[in-house]
Design a protein around this motif. Structure first.
Motif, PDB file in Angstrom:
ATOM      1  N   LYS A   5      -7.035  -4.377  -6.556  1.00  0.00           N
ATOM      2  CA  LYS A   5      -6.952  -2.925  -6.766  1.00  0.00           C
ATOM      3  C   LYS A   5      -6.105  -2.620  -7.989  1.00  0.00           C
ATOM      4  CE  LYS A   5      -7.852  -0.802  -2.362  1.00  0.00           C
ATOM      5  NZ  LYS A   5      -7.299  -0.126  -1.191  1.00  0.00           N
ATOM      6  N   LEU A   6      -6.317  -1.456  -8.542  1.00  0.00           N
ATOM      7  CA  LEU A   6      -5.469  -1.008  -9.643  1.00  0.00           C
ATOM      8  C   LEU A   6      -4.211  -0.409  -9.010  1.00  0.00           C
ATOM      9  CD1 LEU A   6      -5.595  -0.885 -12.702  1.00  0.00           C
ATOM     10  CD2 LEU A   6      -6.639   1.368 -12.521  1.00  0.00           C
ATOM     11  N   MET A   7      -3.105  -1.136  -9.093  1.00  0.00           N
ATOM     12  CA  MET A   7      -1.892  -0.678  -8.405  1.00  0.00           C
ATOM     13  C   MET A   7      -1.321   0.542  -9.141  1.00  0.00           C
ATOM     14  SD  MET A   7      -2.083  -2.608  -5.962  1.00  0.00           S
ATOM     15  CE  MET A   7      -0.661  -2.184  -4.999  1.00  0.00           C
ATOM     16  N   GLY A   8      -0.768   1.466  -8.338  1.00  0.00           N
ATOM     17  CA  GLY A   8      -0.272   2.706  -8.939  1.00  0.00           C
ATOM     18  C   GLY A   8      -1.383   3.726  -9.141  1.00  0.00           C
ATOM     19  N   PHE A   9      -2.558   3.419  -8.607  1.00  0.00           N
ATOM     20  CA  PHE A   9      -3.694   4.341  -8.672  1.00  0.00           C
ATOM     21  C   PHE A   9      -4.197   4.617  -7.263  1.00  0.00           C
ATOM     22  CE2 PHE A   9      -6.189   5.720 -12.421  1.00  0.00           C
ATOM     23  CZ  PHE A   9      -5.243   5.440 -13.377  1.00  0.00           C
ATOM     24  N   ARG A  64     -14.497   8.124  -7.295  1.00  0.00           N
ATOM     25  CA  ARG A  64     -13.623   7.929  -6.119  1.00  0.00           C
ATOM     26  C   ARG A  64     -12.364   8.781  -6.181  1.00  0.00           C
ATOM     27  NH1 ARG A  64     -16.480   3.649  -7.190  1.00  0.00           N
ATOM     28  NH2 ARG A  64     -17.334   2.340  -5.515  1.00  0.00           N
ATOM     29  N   TYR A 109     -16.273   4.665 -12.103  1.00  0.00           N
ATOM     30  CA  TYR A 109     -15.790   4.044 -10.857  1.00  0.00           C
ATOM     31  C   TYR A 109     -14.598   4.834 -10.318  1.00  0.00           C
ATOM     32  CZ  TYR A 109     -13.787   0.650  -7.578  1.00  0.00           C
ATOM     33  OH  TYR A 109     -13.270   0.043  -6.453  1.00  0.00           O
ATOM     34  N   SER A 136       0.833  -1.211   0.000  1.00  0.00           N
ATOM     35  CA  SER A 136       0.000   0.000   0.000  1.00  0.00           C
ATOM     36  C   SER A 136       0.861   1.252   0.000  1.00  0.00           C
ATOM     37  CB  SER A 136      -0.900   0.030   1.247  1.00  0.00           C
ATOM     38  OG  SER A 136      -1.771  -1.051   1.227  1.00  0.00           O
ATOM     39  N   HIS A 137       2.163   1.086   0.186  1.00  0.00           N
ATOM     40  CA  HIS A 137       3.070   2.254   0.304  1.00  0.00           C
ATOM     41  C   HIS A 137       4.152   2.086  -0.765  1.00  0.00           C
ATOM     42  CE1 HIS A 137       4.983   5.605   2.099  1.00  0.00           C
ATOM     43  NE2 HIS A 137       5.352   5.127   3.269  1.00  0.00           N
ATOM     44  N   ALA A 149       4.245  -0.513  -3.800  1.00  0.00           N
ATOM     45  CA  ALA A 149       3.286  -0.432  -4.907  1.00  0.00           C
ATOM     46  C   ALA A 149       3.979  -0.326  -6.264  1.00  0.00           C
ATOM     47  CB  ALA A 149       2.357   0.760  -4.703  1.00  0.00           C
ATOM     48  N   ARG A 203     -14.109  -5.550  -7.381  1.00  0.00           N
ATOM     49  CA  ARG A 203     -13.351  -5.583  -6.114  1.00  0.00           C
ATOM     50  C   ARG A 203     -12.558  -6.863  -5.898  1.00  0.00           C
ATOM     51  NH1 ARG A 203     -14.839  -1.539  -2.568  1.00  0.00           N
ATOM     52  NH2 ARG A 203     -16.459  -0.211  -3.393  1.00  0.00           N
ATOM     53  N   ASN A 210      -0.753   7.489  -9.354  1.00  0.00           N
ATOM     54  CA  ASN A 210       0.222   8.034  -8.415  1.00  0.00           C
ATOM     55  C   ASN A 210       1.629   7.818  -8.981  1.00  0.00           C
ATOM     56  OD1 ASN A 210       1.143   5.400  -7.537  1.00  0.00           O
ATOM     57  ND2 ASN A 210      -0.767   5.240  -6.368  1.00  0.00           N
ATOM     58  N   ARG A 247      -3.940   8.319  -0.478  1.00  0.00           N
ATOM     59  CA  ARG A 247      -4.658   8.801   0.710  1.00  0.00           C
ATOM     60  C   ARG A 247      -4.842  10.316   0.662  1.00  0.00           C
ATOM     61  NH1 ARG A 247      -5.190   7.198   5.888  1.00  0.00           N
ATOM     62  NH2 ARG A 247      -6.148   5.402   4.942  1.00  0.00           N
TER      63      ARG A 247
HETATM   64  N1  ACO Z   1      -8.006   0.549  -7.227  1.00  0.00           N
HETATM   65  C1  ACO Z   1      -9.339   0.392  -7.090  1.00  0.00           C
HETATM   66  N2  ACO Z   1     -10.078   0.983  -6.127  1.00  0.00           N
HETATM   67  C2  ACO Z   1      -9.416   1.769  -5.272  1.00  0.00           C
HETATM   68  C3  ACO Z   1      -8.030   1.990  -5.344  1.00  0.00           C
HETATM   69  C4  ACO Z   1      -7.326   1.332  -6.383  1.00  0.00           C
HETATM   70  N3  ACO Z   1      -6.010   1.497  -6.512  1.00  0.00           N
HETATM   71  N4  ACO Z   1      -7.646   2.812  -4.348  1.00  0.00           N
HETATM   72  C5  ACO Z   1      -8.766   3.108  -3.661  1.00  0.00           C
HETATM   73  N5  ACO Z   1      -9.838   2.479  -4.221  1.00  0.00           N
HETATM   74  C6  ACO Z   1     -11.238   2.592  -3.808  1.00  0.00           C
HETATM   75  C7  ACO Z   1     -11.504   1.860  -2.503  1.00  0.00           C
HETATM   76  O1  ACO Z   1     -11.883   0.514  -2.737  1.00  0.00           O
HETATM   77  C8  ACO Z   1     -12.617   2.688  -1.915  1.00  0.00           C
HETATM   78  O2  ACO Z   1     -13.810   2.371  -2.587  1.00  0.00           O
HETATM   79  P1  ACO Z   1     -15.211   2.362  -1.761  1.00  0.00           P
HETATM   80  O3  ACO Z   1     -15.376   3.747  -1.212  1.00  0.00           O
HETATM   81  O4  ACO Z   1     -16.243   1.994  -2.772  1.00  0.00           O
HETATM   82  O5  ACO Z   1     -15.049   1.339  -0.671  1.00  0.00           O
HETATM   83  C9  ACO Z   1     -12.263   4.116  -2.345  1.00  0.00           C
HETATM   84  O6  ACO Z   1     -11.486   3.974  -3.549  1.00  0.00           O
HETATM   85  C10 ACO Z   1     -11.437   4.888  -1.311  1.00  0.00           C
HETATM   86  O7  ACO Z   1     -10.281   4.136  -1.051  1.00  0.00           O
HETATM   87  P2  ACO Z   1      -9.570   4.010   0.361  1.00  0.00           P
HETATM   88  O8  ACO Z   1      -8.995   2.637   0.490  1.00  0.00           O
HETATM   89  O9  ACO Z   1     -10.494   4.479   1.447  1.00  0.00           O
HETATM   90  O10 ACO Z   1      -8.424   5.059   0.219  1.00  0.00           O
HETATM   91  P3  ACO Z   1      -7.157   5.141   1.129  1.00  0.00           P
HETATM   92  O11 ACO Z   1      -6.836   6.571   1.214  1.00  0.00           O
HETATM   93  O12 ACO Z   1      -7.340   4.409   2.402  1.00  0.00           O
HETATM   94  O13 ACO Z   1      -6.076   4.317   0.287  1.00  0.00           O
HETATM   95  C11 ACO Z   1      -4.245   3.753  -1.040  1.00  0.00           C
HETATM   96  C12 ACO Z   1      -5.041   4.890  -0.415  1.00  0.00           C
HETATM   97  C13 ACO Z   1      -3.813   2.744   0.027  1.00  0.00           C
HETATM   98  C14 ACO Z   1      -2.986   4.339  -1.678  1.00  0.00           C
HETATM   99  C15 ACO Z   1      -5.109   3.047  -2.099  1.00  0.00           C
HETATM  100  O14 ACO Z   1      -5.533   3.977  -3.076  1.00  0.00           O
HETATM  101  C16 ACO Z   1      -4.394   1.881  -2.758  1.00  0.00           C
HETATM  102  O15 ACO Z   1      -4.351   0.783  -2.176  1.00  0.00           O
HETATM  103  N6  ACO Z   1      -3.818   2.085  -4.002  1.00  0.00           N
HETATM  104  C17 ACO Z   1      -3.094   1.045  -4.675  1.00  0.00           C
HETATM  105  C18 ACO Z   1      -1.713   0.909  -4.086  1.00  0.00           C
HETATM  106  C19 ACO Z   1      -0.806   2.053  -4.473  1.00  0.00           C
HETATM  107  O16 ACO Z   1      -0.689   2.425  -5.621  1.00  0.00           O
HETATM  108  N7  ACO Z   1      -0.129   2.590  -3.454  1.00  0.00           N
HETATM  109  C20 ACO Z   1       0.846   3.643  -3.646  1.00  0.00           C
HETATM  110  C21 ACO Z   1       0.477   4.836  -2.841  1.00  0.00           C
HETATM  111  S1  ACO Z   1       1.556   6.146  -3.245  1.00  0.00           S
HETATM  112  C22 ACO Z   1       2.977   5.843  -2.408  1.00  0.00           C
HETATM  113  O17 ACO Z   1       3.058   5.220  -1.381  1.00  0.00           O
HETATM  114  C23 ACO Z   1       4.158   6.377  -3.050  1.00  0.00           C
END
Ligand code: ACO
Length: 426
Positions: free
Chosen positions: A297-301, A353, A349, A263-264, A267, A294, A358, A304
């Motif tokens: 997740k779409l990684m890189g998208f 959201r 979708y 998640s950090h 990714a 569900r 990212n 927070r």
């Molecule tokens: N793909 C699909 N759906 C997503 C994604 C995604 N990448 N990210 C968030 N969502 C959805 C969630 O399922 C949620 O949907 P819902 O409201 O219908 O339940 C909504 O969007 C809000 O998501 P949260 O999980 O509440 O957002 P949060 O701020 O907690 O998460 C995070 C942020 C962890 C980065 C998340 O977007 C994620 O897991 N992304 C993919 C991993 C990634 O790319 N991480 C890199 C982060 S950047 C970095 O660290 C450099």
């Protein structure tokens, strides 16, 4: 405009001061709230909590703005160098020419590792994930620098910060060379920070290593883009570990462990693996449907904080195009990434959201083109983020109100009860 908030619980009201930053949201100061009211505030994952005061990095997630000490990330990535950004983050200002020369000299002359340190690497399996090696190796570094154990001494803090920025490339390159079964390469003082790192990663004894200015510039820019990002999970980990007065190298090891997660920082590896799994543009609709169902997740998208384009993603995308074009690489995964971005950004979708690419979305393709295996991606992130971690750690120690971090909880477990001997249970 009011400078206090009032919270009413039952028939009692509590005044809570409102503190103003130089920009961004004001904060409601709840520090005395528990003492006054016998109530905690509840904010798991800190979605609404400012955990500290900081002057280093500012993010406006809705507007897609990232500033380091006030300077926009795009300008720094285009016009500055990573070492200059290190000086900025650590000391608050861009250096003068003299200051920079001194800083660069200090970092350059701290890049070597104790010869005994190399034996640590031999203890790891060759197929160990390099982030596991990094976590262990950086923690072990604290055993070598007993001369800087006093975290209350500003001079010792500065030495630790310089050592960390200087030695991380050497450790990261060793973790990489070890995983490849190649000999370690000693740093060279005449090379720039990024050129030296690339040489330590890719040079082999069998032939002369030839620097490529395009790759050096791309590496430097990638380091700048990852240098700091306010109070994210790994930075908060470093601050919390440091709040007890622990050795800074041990605190950075804690930050590396946190960064590893998918998640950090993990990714970027997962984003590339996802693109590989999708494979071709034709498979995108089915994959996106799986995201909407569900299944994954779409990684890189998503992010927070950013509910708009991650400003680093824009620079990363440009860097990705440049590297691939200048190296003459036609990577089919770039086409998949571009099309996937287009599809996602026009799908309700993701629009509803506020999910945007990212920084990790394009970094994997770039780093792959530069010759790094995907297991190394998060290591590079850790290398670059070390300056952010140590700047935030240093700032914490400069704050006279520093206290050991100690969150509280909403307890929902069993209330007090008496111990039952084993023969009377069940
Ligand atoms: N793909 C699909 N759906 C997503 C994604 C995604 N990448 N990210 C968030 N969502 C959805 C969630 O399922 C949620 O949907 P819902 O409201 O219908 O339940 C909504 O969007 C809000 O998501 P949260 O999980 O509440 O957002 P949060 O701020 O907690 O998460 C995070 C942020 C962890 C980065 C998340 O977007 C994620 O897991 N992304 C993919 C991993 C990634 O790319 N991480 C890199 C982060 S950047 C970095 O660290 C450099």
């Amino acid at each position: 405009m009011t400078d206090k908030a009032t919270l009413t619980i039952g028939d009692k009201s509590y005044d809570l001061p409102i503190l103003k930053g130089s920009t961004g949201p004001d904060v409601v100061d709840v520090r005395k709230f528990y003492g006054d009211s016998d109530h905690f505030t509840f904010d798991p994952a800190f979605t609404s909590t400012a955990s500290c005061e900081s002057k280093i990095t500012y993010i406006d997630g809705d507007a897609g703005i990232l500033l380091h000490r006030g300077y926009p990330i795009g300008q720094l990535a285009e016009e500055s160098s990573f070492l200059e950004v290190c000086h900025l983050l650590l000391n608050g200002e861009l250096p003068t020419a003299d200051e920079f020369a001194k800083f660069e000299h200090n970092i350059t002359y701290h890049t070597m590792l104790h010869a005994q340190f190399d034996s640590f690497f031999q203890g790891f399996r060759r197929d160990a994930h390099p982030m596991a090696v990094m976590t262990g190796a950086v923690g072990a570094l604290s055993a070598f620098y007993a001369d800087s154990l006093n975290v209350d001494d500003p001079k010792q803090r500065e030495i630790s910060a310089h050592r960390l920025i200087a030695k991380m490339p050497t450790i990261a390159a060793r973790a990489f060379q070890y995983s490849q079964g190649r000999p370690f390469v000693t740093p060279r003082n005449e090379l720039s920070y990024s050129e030296n790192f690339l040489r330590m990663c890719f040079s082999v004894p069998a032939e002369d290593w030839v620097p490529n200015p395009i790759l050096t510039r791309a590496m430097d820019r990638i380091f700048i883009l990852h240098a700091d990002h306010e109070q994210n999970a790994s930075t908060s980990t470093v601050r919390l570990a440091g709040s007890s007065g622990a050795h800074p190298f041990a605190c950075i090891a804690a930050g590396i462990a946190c960064l590893w997660g998918p998640s950090h920082g993990g990714a970027n590896q997962e984003a590339l693996e996802m693109l590989e799994e999708i494979g071709t543009v034709e498979n995108i609709p089915a994959y996106v449907q799986g995201v909407k169902d569900r299944k994954y997740k779409l990684m890189g998208f998503g992010h927070r904080v950013y509910k708009n384009f991650d400003p680093r993603a824009k620079v990363m995308q440009k860097t990705c195009y440049e590297v691939l074009e200048q190296l003459g690489i036609n990577d089919p995964l770039l086409h998949v990434a571009m099309e996937l971005e287009k599809v996602a950004l026009s799908d309700p979708y993701f629009i509803d959201r506020k999910l945007y690419p990212n920084i990790d979305f394009y970094s994997g393709i770039t780093l792959r083109a530069m010759g790094f295996p995907k297991e190394m991606f998060t290591v590079l992130f850790a290398l670059a983020r070390t300056v952010g971690w140590i700047s935030q750690w240093k700032e914490m120690f400069e704050d006279p109100s520093r206290k050991i971090g100690r969150p509280r909880q909403l307890y929902t477990g069993a209330t007090q009860r008496d111990y039952v001997p084993v023969d009377k249970r069940g």
